[in-house]
Design a protein around this motif. Sequence first.
Motif, short mmCIF file in Angstrom:
data_model
loop_
_atom_site.label_atom_id
_atom_site.label_comp_id
_atom_site.label_asym_id
_atom_site.label_seq_id
_atom_site.Cartn_x
_atom_site.Cartn_y
_atom_site.Cartn_z
N GLY A 93 0.27 -0.95 5.01
CA GLY A 93 -0.53 -1.13 3.80
C GLY A 93 -0.56 0.09 2.88
N PRO A 94 -0.87 1.29 3.42
CA PRO A 94 -0.93 2.47 2.54
C PRO A 94 0.40 2.80 1.85
CG PRO A 94 -2.05 2.89 4.62
CD PRO A 94 -1.34 1.59 4.78
N GLN A 95 1.53 2.33 2.40
CA GLN A 95 2.82 2.60 1.77
C GLN A 95 3.04 1.76 0.52
OE1 GLN A 95 5.93 2.12 4.70
NE2 GLN A 95 4.63 2.89 6.35
N HIS A 96 2.35 0.64 0.41
CA HIS A 96 2.60 -0.29 -0.69
C HIS A 96 1.42 -0.41 -1.65
CE1 HIS A 96 6.32 -1.70 1.22
NE2 HIS A 96 5.64 -1.66 2.36
N VAL A 97 0.20 -0.15 -1.18
CA VAL A 97 -0.98 -0.22 -2.04
C VAL A 97 -1.47 1.21 -2.26
CG1 VAL A 97 -3.30 -1.14 -2.30
CG2 VAL A 97 -1.56 -2.50 -1.14
N HIS A 98 -1.42 1.67 -3.50
CA HIS A 98 -1.72 3.06 -3.81
C HIS A 98 -3.09 3.20 -4.49
CE1 HIS A 98 2.87 2.76 -4.10
NE2 HIS A 98 2.58 3.33 -2.93
N ASP A 99 -3.46 4.43 -4.73
CA ASP A 99 -4.76 4.71 -5.35
C ASP A 99 -4.87 4.02 -6.71
OD1 ASP A 99 -5.16 6.24 -3.17
OD2 ASP A 99 -5.05 8.19 -4.19
N VAL A 151 -3.29 -10.52 5.69
CA VAL A 151 -3.59 -9.98 4.36
C VAL A 151 -4.88 -9.16 4.40
CG1 VAL A 151 -4.20 -10.58 1.99
CG2 VAL A 151 -2.36 -11.81 3.15
N PHE A 152 -5.88 -9.67 5.10
CA PHE A 152 -7.14 -8.91 5.22
C PHE A 152 -6.91 -7.57 5.89
CE2 PHE A 152 -10.71 -7.86 8.08
CZ PHE A 152 -11.65 -7.52 7.14
N ALA A 153 -6.17 -7.56 7.00
CA ALA A 153 -5.91 -6.31 7.71
C ALA A 153 -5.07 -5.36 6.86
CB ALA A 153 -5.20 -6.60 9.04
N PRO A 165 -9.85 3.63 -3.67
CA PRO A 165 -9.45 2.30 -3.19
C PRO A 165 -9.01 1.38 -4.32
CG PRO A 165 -11.47 3.01 -2.14
CD PRO A 165 -11.20 4.01 -3.22
N ALA A 166 -8.06 0.53 -3.99
CA ALA A 166 -7.53 -0.41 -4.96
C ALA A 166 -8.57 -1.48 -5.31
CB ALA A 166 -6.27 -1.07 -4.41
N GLU A 167 -8.46 -1.98 -6.52
CA GLU A 167 -9.28 -3.12 -6.94
C GLU A 167 -8.55 -4.39 -6.53
OE1 GLU A 167 -10.87 -5.30 -11.03
OE2 GLU A 167 -10.05 -3.26 -11.10
N ILE A 168 -9.25 -5.30 -5.91
CA ILE A 168 -8.63 -6.50 -5.37
C ILE A 168 -9.17 -7.73 -6.10
CG2 ILE A 168 -8.26 -7.92 -3.31
CD1 ILE A 168 -8.59 -5.40 -1.65
N ILE A 169 -8.25 -8.51 -6.62
CA ILE A 169 -8.58 -9.78 -7.27
C ILE A 169 -8.13 -10.90 -6.34
CG2 ILE A 169 -8.19 -11.25 -9.27
CD1 ILE A 169 -7.59 -8.73 -10.89
N VAL A 170 -9.05 -11.75 -5.97
CA VAL A 170 -8.76 -12.84 -5.03
C VAL A 170 -8.84 -14.16 -5.78
CG1 VAL A 170 -9.35 -13.93 -2.84
CG2 VAL A 170 -9.78 -11.49 -3.17
N VAL A 171 -7.76 -14.93 -5.71
CA VAL A 171 -7.75 -16.24 -6.35
C VAL A 171 -8.56 -17.20 -5.50
CG1 VAL A 171 -6.29 -18.11 -7.21
CG2 VAL A 171 -5.49 -15.74 -7.34
N GLU A 172 -9.38 -18.01 -6.15
CA GLU A 172 -10.34 -18.86 -5.44
C GLU A 172 -9.67 -19.88 -4.53
OE1 GLU A 172 -14.24 -21.42 -6.83
OE2 GLU A 172 -12.39 -21.62 -7.98
N THR A 200 -6.69 -1.79 5.64
CA THR A 200 -6.08 -0.53 6.05
C THR A 200 -5.72 0.32 4.84
OG1 THR A 200 -5.19 -1.59 8.02
CG2 THR A 200 -4.21 0.50 7.38
N ALA A 201 -5.17 -0.33 3.82
CA ALA A 201 -4.78 0.42 2.61
C ALA A 201 -6.00 1.03 1.92
CB ALA A 201 -4.04 -0.51 1.66
N ARG A 202 -7.07 0.29 1.85
CA ARG A 202 -8.27 0.79 1.17
C ARG A 202 -8.95 1.88 2.00
NH1 ARG A 202 -11.90 -4.16 -0.66
NH2 ARG A 202 -12.83 -2.57 -1.99
N ARG A 203 -8.92 1.72 3.31
CA ARG A 203 -9.59 2.70 4.18
C ARG A 203 -8.90 4.06 4.11
NH1 ARG A 203 -9.54 -0.25 8.18
NH2 ARG A 203 -7.72 0.57 9.32
N LYS A 204 -7.60 4.08 3.90
CA LYS A 204 -6.85 5.34 3.87
C LYS A 204 -6.57 5.83 2.46
CE LYS A 204 -4.62 4.56 8.33
NZ LYS A 204 -3.34 4.54 9.09
N SER A 205 -7.24 5.25 1.48
CA SER A 205 -7.01 5.62 0.08
C SER A 205 -8.19 6.42 -0.45
CB SER A 205 -6.81 4.36 -0.76
OG SER A 205 -6.70 4.68 -2.12
N ALA A 206 -7.88 7.44 -1.25
CA ALA A 206 -8.94 8.25 -1.86
C ALA A 206 -9.64 7.47 -2.97
CB ALA A 206 -8.35 9.55 -2.42
#
Length: 369
Positions: free
Chosen positions: A169-175, A188-190, A202-209, A194-200
């Motif tokens: 996750g951290p390799q593909h989702v950046h600050d 997807v949740f994991a 965290p990414a904004e996440i948009i979830v389609v309903e 993981t990406a958000r937990r290791k990011s200074a």
Amino acid sequence: RYSRAMSPAGATHDEESVSNEAWLAKWPAVHGQHRKLVAQLYHGEVTGARASALETVALVRSIVGTCRWKTAAELLGRLRWLGTTLVEAAPQQLSVGNVLRRVSLFVREEYSRLSAAGSVEGPSLGDFGAEDTVSLDQVVPELRQNVMEQILELYDDVETADEPIAAQGPQHVHDNDVVMTLGNADDVFAFLSTARRKSAAPAEIIVVETAPSKDGLRLAARLGPSAVVVPESAVFALMSRVHKVILPTHAVLADGSLLTPAAGLLVALAARHFAVPLLCLAALYKLAPIYPHDPDHFAHHRAPNDVLPYALIPATPLDNSPTFVLNPSFDLLPPHLVDLYITNTGPHQPSYVYRLLAELYSHHDHHLV
């Protein structure tokens, strides 16, 4: 090269099925486990690629370890019959067939290694279309134990497949990235967690309903208050500010296309219009050696009542025509819409799927039904 596990000369499909059913009935516990899984798949009590794969591996483990068989040819014939019964019960659960093809490869490889027939390092691109020249009828005492060890490893691989995917996750989702996703898949949740937990930052996440299932609401609740839920109608308007799209995968097909939850095609087309990278998370047990020659073959629909309640349908339509309401479970995405598959062995482009399939399965086991 291997010889196919063929039916007895002149035996019809029904006769072969009855013969295998009678053979399995000698072990009531395993027979009951098989009948229970067939019923659960047929009635939708076991759904999802991961759950279906784990239940299938557990059944195969019981059959290989408990039931009596002598040769690799006999075991492969039993596994082919098992695959037919399970795949016919739930054709949309492609991971069931994938697991059985994988176990069949274990049998072929271990037989080749242990028997005096010769040594084959495994499937390769040169094997496709080749004729079978080696018999599988030799009795190899160590075959059962070795195949059982491989099956146990396969169960662990399926059970823990989400962990190496999430670690990427951290390799593909950046600050400060803006990420769009849909569905409520555990991988997807994991991956995002993981990406958000290791990011200074965290990414904004948009979830389609993903109406009417509302799976997007469930994923957003798991991700926390920072996740934003949007309806499908807002996808195109928001895509211009999205940095990457991450989609869950139900199955990856032989040409690099994939089955993803309904509304995935809408999101993928919007991403392609705005040149937004689209990443798909797919454990290797989801790779199926099947080509989408007939897209309707993969059409699986849920109850239409979720879209249009039965109470709202008039008993006598004004124009005397029937009412058709479609509630598809999956969308079929062509490979040109996918930029990267993230698997438990690393990232791969859609054009590399054919090579992964050649390593995972023997071409003799591609057609179970």
